[in-house]
Design a protein around this motif. Structure first.
Motif, mmCIF file in Angstrom:
data_model
loop_
_atom_site.group_PDB
_atom_site.id
_atom_site.type_symbol
_atom_site.label_atom_id
_atom_site.label_comp_id
_atom_site.label_asym_id
_atom_site.label_seq_id
_atom_site.Cartn_x
_atom_site.Cartn_y
_atom_site.Cartn_z
ATOM 1 N N ASN A 91 6.528 -5.775 -0.507
ATOM 2 C CA ASN A 91 6.695 -4.545 0.510
ATOM 3 C C ASN A 91 5.536 -3.366 0.226
ATOM 4 N N ALA A 92 5.225 -3.273 -1.215
ATOM 5 C CA ALA A 92 4.105 -2.147 -1.224
ATOM 6 C C ALA A 92 2.936 -1.981 -0.135
ATOM 7 N N GLY A 93 2.881 -0.871 0.062
ATOM 8 C CA GLY A 93 1.653 -0.700 1.059
ATOM 9 C C GLY A 93 1.333 0.807 1.510
ATOM 10 N N VAL A 94 0.210 0.664 1.879
ATOM 11 C CA VAL A 94 -0.178 2.078 2.441
ATOM 12 C C VAL A 94 -0.678 1.932 4.039
ATOM 13 N N PHE A 95 -0.910 3.276 4.440
ATOM 14 C CA PHE A 95 -1.600 3.176 6.019
ATOM 15 C C PHE A 95 -2.879 3.816 5.849
ATOM 16 N N PRO A 96 -3.928 3.207 5.845
ATOM 17 C CA PRO A 96 -5.157 3.987 5.873
ATOM 18 C C PRO A 96 -5.646 3.980 7.516
ATOM 19 N N VAL A 108 -12.380 -1.364 2.170
ATOM 20 C CA VAL A 108 -11.859 -2.739 2.524
ATOM 21 C C VAL A 108 -11.274 -3.524 1.496
ATOM 22 N N ASP A 109 -12.284 -3.335 0.388
ATOM 23 C CA ASP A 109 -11.685 -4.231 -0.748
ATOM 24 C C ASP A 109 -10.371 -3.790 -1.319
ATOM 25 N N ARG A 110 -10.326 -2.269 -1.396
ATOM 26 C CA ARG A 110 -9.299 -1.558 -1.723
ATOM 27 C C ARG A 110 -7.938 -1.951 -1.140
ATOM 28 N N ILE A 111 -8.189 -1.765 0.273
ATOM 29 C CA ILE A 111 -6.625 -2.161 0.933
ATOM 30 C C ILE A 111 -6.439 -3.774 1.005
ATOM 31 N N LEU A 112 -7.318 -4.539 1.002
ATOM 32 C CA LEU A 112 -7.114 -6.117 0.919
ATOM 33 C C LEU A 112 -6.675 -6.286 -0.385
ATOM 34 N N GLY A 113 -7.023 -5.475 -1.385
ATOM 35 C CA GLY A 113 -6.425 -5.848 -2.705
ATOM 36 C C GLY A 113 -5.124 -5.419 -2.748
ATOM 37 N N ILE A 114 -4.623 -4.330 -2.237
ATOM 38 C CA ILE A 114 -3.079 -3.859 -2.109
ATOM 39 C C ILE A 114 -2.274 -4.661 -1.315
ATOM 40 N N HIS A 115 -2.603 -5.021 -0.208
ATOM 41 C CA HIS A 115 -1.898 -5.717 1.075
ATOM 42 C C HIS A 115 -1.780 -7.189 0.833
ATOM 43 N N VAL A 116 -3.006 -7.850 0.427
ATOM 44 C CA VAL A 116 -3.195 -9.323 0.608
ATOM 45 C C VAL A 116 -3.495 -10.035 -0.862
ATOM 46 N N ARG A 117 -4.306 -9.237 -1.697
ATOM 47 C CA ARG A 117 -4.600 -10.050 -3.247
ATOM 48 C C ARG A 117 -3.413 -9.880 -3.999
ATOM 49 N N ALA A 118 -2.669 -8.618 -3.912
ATOM 50 C CA ALA A 118 -1.427 -8.735 -4.497
ATOM 51 C C ALA A 118 -0.460 -9.676 -4.004
ATOM 52 N N VAL A 119 -0.358 -9.738 -2.850
ATOM 53 C CA VAL A 119 0.902 -10.540 -2.494
ATOM 54 C C VAL A 119 0.533 -12.018 -2.827
ATOM 55 N N MET A 152 -7.217 2.205 13.400
ATOM 56 C CA MET A 152 -6.173 1.413 12.637
ATOM 57 C C MET A 152 -6.948 0.016 12.321
ATOM 58 N N THR A 153 -8.213 -0.141 12.378
ATOM 59 C CA THR A 153 -8.834 -1.792 12.009
ATOM 60 C C THR A 153 -8.540 -2.158 10.626
ATOM 61 N N LEU A 154 -8.634 -1.486 9.767
ATOM 62 C CA LEU A 154 -8.349 -1.940 8.480
ATOM 63 C C LEU A 154 -6.939 -2.021 8.085
ATOM 64 N N TYR A 155 -6.099 -1.383 8.487
ATOM 65 C CA TYR A 155 -4.638 -1.594 8.584
ATOM 66 C C TYR A 155 -4.284 -2.980 8.964
ATOM 67 N N ALA A 156 -4.599 -3.240 10.307
ATOM 68 C CA ALA A 156 -4.166 -4.111 11.044
ATOM 69 C C ALA A 156 -4.987 -5.357 10.613
ATOM 70 N N LEU A 157 -6.362 -5.395 10.058
ATOM 71 C CA LEU A 157 -6.905 -6.713 9.424
ATOM 72 C C LEU A 157 -6.118 -7.260 8.079
ATOM 73 N N SER A 158 -5.635 -5.983 7.405
ATOM 74 C CA SER A 158 -5.093 -6.609 6.201
ATOM 75 C C SER A 158 -3.698 -6.984 6.506
ATOM 76 N N LYS A 159 -2.859 -6.349 7.229
ATOM 77 C CA LYS A 159 -1.675 -6.747 7.656
ATOM 78 C C LYS A 159 -1.768 -8.251 8.507
ATOM 79 N N SER A 160 -2.668 -8.626 9.157
ATOM 80 C CA SER A 160 -2.746 -9.783 9.836
ATOM 81 C C SER A 160 -3.013 -10.770 8.870
ATOM 82 N N ALA A 161 -3.556 -10.543 7.891
ATOM 83 C CA ALA A 161 -3.957 -11.692 6.726
ATOM 84 C C ALA A 161 -2.940 -12.089 6.168
ATOM 85 N N LEU A 162 -1.524 -11.453 6.124
ATOM 86 C CA LEU A 162 -0.425 -11.978 5.652
ATOM 87 C C LEU A 162 0.166 -13.025 6.376
#
Ligand SMILES: NC(=O)c1ccc[n+]([C@@H]2O[C@H](COP(=O)([O-])OP(=O)(O)OC[C@H]3O[C@@H](n4cnc5c(N)ncnc54)[C@H](OP(=O)(O)O)[C@@H]3O)[C@@H](O)[C@H]2O)c1
Length: 190
Positions: A91-96, A108-119, A152-162
């Protein structure tokens, strides 16, 4: 259906908002719950104390999703504390948000790290400990479907990867009776 007695869960970002309510609800239904936080130790302790006051079991764990080893360690700490592993809630997440031109590749790397790599790291580690019939629940966002505006490109990108990640997990772990799903919440006041 909701009796989770004897089950062990980990909720990332369980100190506040949606994650805190998920942690409380899992505990109310009988699960022992590990909950991670980034910096809000007081909030995480508060959630854990509320759960314990209701007779439940809870373990606050500091673990930055930006560090996959910390996330793996949070899974291990939950197993060590409660003696098993059944339910992972990523669930952990942020809203860039902000102008496209100001988004850096470091962002990009930081948000993908938090939202995708960590998952991925949490799910891979959890699967090694998970009992057959376990559950992986990833918290995405309704914004993968339609974006109401710019920035919200970065947010949408990272959440879509899920979505792809979760479909893969479901295929890989399905033979063990482990399900993997994404929950895409709408706007929630947290
Ligand atoms: N609220 C909404 O409208 C909404 C809508 C759709 C999807 N979502 C998704 O739902 C999830 C929870 O959102 P929320 O609104 O409940 O957020 P929130 O109230 O801001 O809480 C965020 C939680 O994540 C933790 N966290 C943040 N960055 C972290 C990191 N790098 N490592 C570990 N933990 C971290 C925070 O820990 P600290 O307390 O220590 O900071 C906190 O527990 C997010 O994935 C979000 O994208 C939210």
């Amino acid at each position: 259906m909701n009796d989770l007695s004897g089950k062990v869960a980990l909720v990332t970002g369980g100190s506040r908002g949606i994650g805190a309510e998920i942690a409380r609800t899992l505990a109310r239904n009988g699960a022992a719950v590990g909950l991670t936080y980034l910096g809000a130790a007081d909030h995480a302790d508060g959630v854990a104390k509320d759960i314990q006051a209701d007779g439940g079991r809870a373990l606050p764990i500091q673990a930055d999703n930006a560090d996959p080893e910390a996330v793996r360690a949070a899974v291990e700490a939950t197993v060590a504390e409660f003696g098993g592993f059944d339910i992972l809630v990523n669930n952990a997440g942020v809203f860039p948000s902000g102008p496209l031109d100001e988004v850096t590749l470091e962002d990009v790397d930081r948000i993908l790290g938090i939202h995708v790599r960590a998952v991925f790291a949490a799910a891979q580690t959890a699967a090694r400990h998970m009992s057959d019939g376990g559950r992986i629940i990833n918290i995405g966002s309704c914004l993968i479907e339609r974006l109401p505006g710019p920035g919200m490109t970065l947010y949408a990108l990272s959440k879509s990867a899920l979505t792809g990640l979760t479909k893969g997990l479901a295929r890989d772990l399905g033979p063990r009776g482990i399900t993997a799903v994404v929950v895409d919440p709408g706007p929630t006041e947290t």
